[in-house]
Design a protein around this motif. Structure first.
Motif, PDB file in Angstrom:
ATOM      1  N   ILE A 155       0.854  -1.182   0.000  1.00  0.00           N
ATOM      2  CA  ILE A 155       0.000   0.000   0.000  1.00  0.00           C
ATOM      3  C   ILE A 155       0.889   1.231   0.000  1.00  0.00           C
ATOM      4  N   ILE A 156       0.591   2.146  -0.923  1.00  0.00           N
ATOM      5  CA  ILE A 156       1.283   3.430  -0.970  1.00  0.00           C
ATOM      6  C   ILE A 156       0.205   4.502  -0.920  1.00  0.00           C
ATOM      7  N   SER A 157       0.367   5.463  -0.046  1.00  0.00           N
ATOM      8  CA  SER A 157      -0.620   6.540   0.029  1.00  0.00           C
ATOM      9  C   SER A 157       0.079   7.866  -0.252  1.00  0.00           C
ATOM     10  N   PHE A 158      -0.683   8.814  -0.788  1.00  0.00           N
ATOM     11  CA  PHE A 158      -0.146  10.145  -1.055  1.00  0.00           C
ATOM     12  C   PHE A 158      -1.287  11.146  -1.082  1.00  0.00           C
ATOM     13  N   ARG A 159      -0.935  12.403  -0.955  1.00  0.00           N
ATOM     14  CA  ARG A 159      -1.935  13.461  -0.964  1.00  0.00           C
ATOM     15  C   ARG A 159      -2.094  14.003  -2.379  1.00  0.00           C
ATOM     16  N   MET A 160      -3.330  14.429  -2.705  1.00  0.00           N
ATOM     17  CA  MET A 160      -3.576  15.079  -3.982  1.00  0.00           C
ATOM     18  C   MET A 160      -4.588  16.194  -3.779  1.00  0.00           C
ATOM     19  N   SER A 161      -4.577  17.125  -4.715  1.00  0.00           N
ATOM     20  CA  SER A 161      -5.499  18.252  -4.625  1.00  0.00           C
ATOM     21  C   SER A 161      -6.927  17.791  -4.926  1.00  0.00           C
ATOM     22  N   ASP A 162      -7.868  18.666  -4.619  1.00  0.00           N
ATOM     23  CA  ASP A 162      -9.269  18.360  -4.936  1.00  0.00           C
ATOM     24  C   ASP A 162      -9.448  18.174  -6.446  1.00  0.00           C
ATOM     25  N   GLU A 163      -8.735  18.983  -7.228  1.00  0.00           N
ATOM     26  CA  GLU A 163      -8.840  18.888  -8.685  1.00  0.00           C
ATOM     27  C   GLU A 163      -8.299  17.547  -9.188  1.00  0.00           C
ATOM     28  N   GLU A 164      -7.186  17.116  -8.626  1.00  0.00           N
ATOM     29  CA  GLU A 164      -6.622  15.816  -9.013  1.00  0.00           C
ATOM     30  C   GLU A 164      -7.561  14.685  -8.616  1.00  0.00           C
ATOM     31  N   ARG A 165      -8.141  14.782  -7.443  1.00  0.00           N
ATOM     32  CA  ARG A 165      -9.080  13.749  -6.976  1.00  0.00           C
ATOM     33  C   ARG A 165     -10.303  13.690  -7.870  1.00  0.00           C
ATOM     34  N   GLU A 166     -10.782  14.850  -8.286  1.00  0.00           N
ATOM     35  CA  GLU A 166     -11.937  14.899  -9.185  1.00  0.00           C
ATOM     36  C   GLU A 166     -11.596  14.248 -10.532  1.00  0.00           C
ATOM     37  N   ALA A 167     -10.387  14.488 -11.034  1.00  0.00           N
ATOM     38  CA  ALA A 167      -9.964  13.872 -12.298  1.00  0.00           C
ATOM     39  C   ALA A 167      -9.916  12.356 -12.161  1.00  0.00           C
ATOM     40  N   VAL A 168      -9.403  11.864 -11.038  1.00  0.00           N
ATOM     41  CA  VAL A 168      -9.373  10.419 -10.800  1.00  0.00           C
ATOM     42  C   VAL A 168     -10.796   9.881 -10.713  1.00  0.00           C
ATOM     43  N   GLN A 169     -11.663  10.603 -10.025  1.00  0.00           N
ATOM     44  CA  GLN A 169     -13.061  10.180  -9.894  1.00  0.00           C
ATOM     45  C   GLN A 169     -13.738  10.083 -11.261  1.00  0.00           C
ATOM     46  N   GLN A 170     -13.485  11.061 -12.125  1.00  0.00           N
ATOM     47  CA  GLN A 170     -14.075  11.034 -13.468  1.00  0.00           C
ATOM     48  C   GLN A 170     -13.558   9.838 -14.264  1.00  0.00           C
ATOM     49  N   LEU A 171     -12.260   9.556 -14.147  1.00  0.00           N
ATOM     50  CA  LEU A 171     -11.710   8.381 -14.830  1.00  0.00           C
ATOM     51  C   LEU A 171     -12.322   7.095 -14.291  1.00  0.00           C
ATOM     52  N   MET A 172     -12.486   7.030 -12.973  1.00  0.00           N
ATOM     53  CA  MET A 172     -13.081   5.842 -12.361  1.00  0.00           C
ATOM     54  C   MET A 172     -14.477   5.592 -12.935  1.00  0.00           C
ATOM     55  N   GLU A 173     -15.247   6.649 -13.045  1.00  0.00           N
ATOM     56  CA  GLU A 173     -16.615   6.519 -13.542  1.00  0.00           C
ATOM     57  C   GLU A 173     -16.649   6.192 -15.029  1.00  0.00           C
ATOM     58  N   SER A 174     -15.808   6.854 -15.828  1.00  0.00           N
ATOM     59  CA  SER A 174     -15.845   6.628 -17.281  1.00  0.00           C
ATOM     60  C   SER A 174     -15.268   5.277 -17.674  1.00  0.00           C
ATOM     61  N   LYS A 175     -14.281   4.793 -16.926  1.00  0.00           N
ATOM     62  CA  LYS A 175     -13.641   3.506 -17.233  1.00  0.00           C
ATOM     63  C   LYS A 175     -14.205   2.354 -16.414  1.00  0.00           C
ATOM     64  N   ASN A 176     -15.060   2.693 -15.451  1.00  0.00           N
ATOM     65  CA  ASN A 176     -15.628   1.685 -14.542  1.00  0.00           C
ATOM     66  C   ASN A 176     -14.519   0.881 -13.854  1.00  0.00           C
TER      67      ASN A 176
END
Length: 62
Positions: free
Chosen positions: A11-32
């Protein structure tokens, strides 16, 4: 024989901005896909590009 627990890896954890998190969330939803899959793919792309740039910096001489 490996158990399911042994196959999970590290497990590796790191911090990201709200904008980066939103981009990851959009990818998660579009790519399932899960966030871990998205980040794993991003790391693999980064590694491939880094290795390619290293080969360009230090070409093998014939």
């Amino acid at each position: 024989m490996k158990t399911a627990k042994d196959k999970k890896g590290n497990i590796i954890s790191f911090r990201m901005s709200d904008e980066e998190r939103e981009a990851v969330q959009q990818l998660m939803e579009s790519k399932n896909k899960k966030a871990s899959s998205i980040m794993r793919e991003a790391f693999n792309l980064f590694r491939e590009q880094w290795e390619m740039s290293r080969r360009m910096e230090n070409p093998i001489e014939n």
